[in-house]
Write a protein that holds these residues in place. Sequence first.
Motif, short mmCIF file in Angstrom:
data_model
loop_
_atom_site.label_atom_id
_atom_site.label_comp_id
_atom_site.label_asym_id
_atom_site.label_seq_id
_atom_site.Cartn_x
_atom_site.Cartn_y
_atom_site.Cartn_z
N LYS A 140 -57.91 -35.25 35.16
CA LYS A 140 -56.43 -35.32 35.13
C LYS A 140 -55.93 -36.40 36.09
N LYS A 141 -56.58 -36.48 37.26
CA LYS A 141 -56.13 -37.40 38.30
C LYS A 141 -56.42 -38.86 37.94
N ASN A 142 -57.54 -39.10 37.30
CA ASN A 142 -58.01 -40.48 37.14
C ASN A 142 -57.87 -41.08 35.75
N CYS A 143 -57.64 -40.23 34.75
CA CYS A 143 -57.55 -40.79 33.39
C CYS A 143 -56.42 -40.09 32.62
N PRO A 144 -55.23 -40.68 32.61
CA PRO A 144 -54.11 -40.03 31.91
C PRO A 144 -54.39 -39.77 30.42
N SER A 145 -55.20 -40.63 29.79
CA SER A 145 -55.46 -40.46 28.35
C SER A 145 -56.62 -39.48 28.13
N HIS A 146 -56.37 -38.23 28.46
CA HIS A 146 -57.48 -37.26 28.38
C HIS A 146 -57.12 -36.05 27.53
N PHE A 147 -58.15 -35.51 26.90
CA PHE A 147 -58.07 -34.19 26.28
C PHE A 147 -59.15 -33.35 26.96
N ILE A 148 -58.76 -32.30 27.62
CA ILE A 148 -59.75 -31.40 28.22
C ILE A 148 -59.90 -30.21 27.27
N SER A 208 -53.72 -33.31 27.02
CA SER A 208 -53.48 -31.98 27.60
C SER A 208 -54.80 -31.20 27.68
N VAL A 209 -54.69 -29.97 28.14
CA VAL A 209 -55.83 -29.04 28.12
C VAL A 209 -55.73 -28.21 26.84
N TYR A 210 -56.87 -27.99 26.17
CA TYR A 210 -56.89 -27.20 24.94
C TYR A 210 -58.04 -26.19 25.01
N HIS A 211 -57.86 -25.07 24.32
CA HIS A 211 -58.93 -24.06 24.21
C HIS A 211 -59.50 -24.03 22.80
N TYR A 212 -60.81 -24.12 22.71
CA TYR A 212 -61.45 -24.01 21.39
C TYR A 212 -62.61 -23.02 21.43
N SER A 213 -62.56 -22.01 20.57
CA SER A 213 -63.73 -21.14 20.35
C SER A 213 -63.65 -20.69 18.91
N ASN A 214 -64.71 -20.07 18.42
CA ASN A 214 -64.59 -19.45 17.09
C ASN A 214 -63.64 -18.27 17.19
N ARG A 215 -63.12 -17.84 16.02
CA ARG A 215 -62.16 -16.73 16.02
C ARG A 215 -62.87 -15.38 16.18
N GLY A 216 -62.16 -14.43 16.75
CA GLY A 216 -62.71 -13.09 16.97
C GLY A 216 -63.36 -12.99 18.34
N HIS A 217 -63.54 -11.76 18.82
CA HIS A 217 -64.22 -11.61 20.10
C HIS A 217 -65.08 -10.35 20.11
N ILE A 218 -66.17 -10.44 20.86
CA ILE A 218 -67.18 -9.37 20.88
C ILE A 218 -67.88 -9.38 22.24
N SER A 219 -68.81 -8.42 22.43
CA SER A 219 -69.66 -8.45 23.63
C SER A 219 -70.98 -9.15 23.29
N TRP A 220 -71.74 -9.47 24.35
CA TRP A 220 -73.06 -10.06 24.10
C TRP A 220 -73.93 -9.08 23.29
N PHE A 221 -73.77 -7.76 23.57
CA PHE A 221 -74.53 -6.75 22.82
C PHE A 221 -74.19 -6.84 21.33
N ASP A 222 -72.88 -6.90 21.01
CA ASP A 222 -72.46 -7.00 19.60
C ASP A 222 -73.03 -8.25 18.95
N PHE A 223 -73.04 -9.34 19.74
CA PHE A 223 -73.54 -10.62 19.21
C PHE A 223 -75.04 -10.48 18.88
N ALA A 224 -75.79 -9.90 19.84
CA ALA A 224 -77.23 -9.71 19.62
C ALA A 224 -77.47 -8.80 18.41
N LYS A 225 -76.67 -7.72 18.32
CA LYS A 225 -76.84 -6.75 17.22
C LYS A 225 -76.66 -7.46 15.88
N THR A 226 -75.66 -8.30 15.80
CA THR A 226 -75.39 -9.01 14.53
C THR A 226 -76.50 -10.01 14.22
#
Length: 285
Positions: A140-148, A208-226
């Motif tokens: 943010k400090k050194n490069c105004p043209s940024h997408f985080i 700007s700052v952006y958030h990207y993840s796949n949709r939905g949320h689970i625990s690591w256990f649920d992920f392993a189970k699937t």
Amino acid sequence: MKTTILVTGGNGQLGQCIQSIAKQFPALSFLFVDKNTLDITIEKNVLEFFEDHHIHWCINCAAYTAVDHAEENRELAHQVNVVGARNIANACHWNGSKLIQISTDFVFDGKKSLPYKETDCVNPLGIYGRTKLNGEVEVKKNCPSHFIVRTSWLYSEFGNNFMKTMLRLGSERDQLSVVNDQIGSPTYAVDLAEALIQIIQLDTDNYSVYHYSNRGHISWFDFAKTIFEQTNNNLILNPILSRDYATLAERPKYSVLDTTKISDEFALEIPFWRDSLICALSKVK
Ligand SMILES: NC(=O)c1ccc[n+]([C@@H]2O[C@H](COP(=O)([O-])OP(=O)(O)OC[C@H]3O[C@@H](n4cnc5c(N)ncnc54)[C@H](OP(=O)(O)O)[C@@H]3O)[C@@H](O)[C@H]2O)c1
């Protein structure tokens, strides 16, 4: 003239995912570099590289990502995640290149129970998260043209990740214990790679700052189970608590990211985690 994109950390997991889809974008020219060809901690090398190549965009995938080791290797984590990010940001700014800096859900402490927005307070619990956050500050400090772009729980057919670890352990063991009290969104790194290219193609100046993840949320256990259900592995899977699985670094209990901003800004249709997992598993087989 083709748009030239420098991808640092090009042999890491996300770098390889970008490599795997690069050919689908003939109007884009990719330069993949890794630690041996461009060590981002060496300022002089970074500046020379940018002077020698005409780079329109840089995707900084290079990072120190060993969350537990970072607790003991603070200086190296700082060099790569903070000094490296600063070097890349300066080089981008001085050469008129736009920067996509990849960051992490570990900038949050996990005390919320609703998805984290970009405006939420940060409070990393460990060295990895702190150095990645300080890397964001340098960008943010050194490069105004940024997408985080902050992302979470990356996995794919490339590199080391939870999905591949589960597949390996599933072929070696009859029983496994996985934590059930950390909630997040697994993210197929190829989906993220596609989103990053969409950001480049749209070429907006909504830095700007952006958030990207796949949709939905689970625990690591649920992920392993699937993962085991989808691969017809009927090993016994035990849910455990984080406190019964000692690690050097504390992890956020809840690090679900709100992805509204990135999907609205860049017209992204973000896949649901289970659909992406099925796709990734088909690539591993
Ligand atoms: N993996 C996740 O679950 C996750 C979650 C959230 C955010 N992220 C972020 O996503 C980004 C990509 O992660 P990833 O999973 O692709 O990580 P990765 O597989 O560990 O890739 C990072 C790459 O950076 C390279 N690297 C390390 N030090 C370097 C240096 N001094 N100069 C140049 N390259 C260097 C590494 O090379 P060596 O392997 O040779 O050291 C590696 O190829 C990172 O910014 C990470 O913080 C990851």
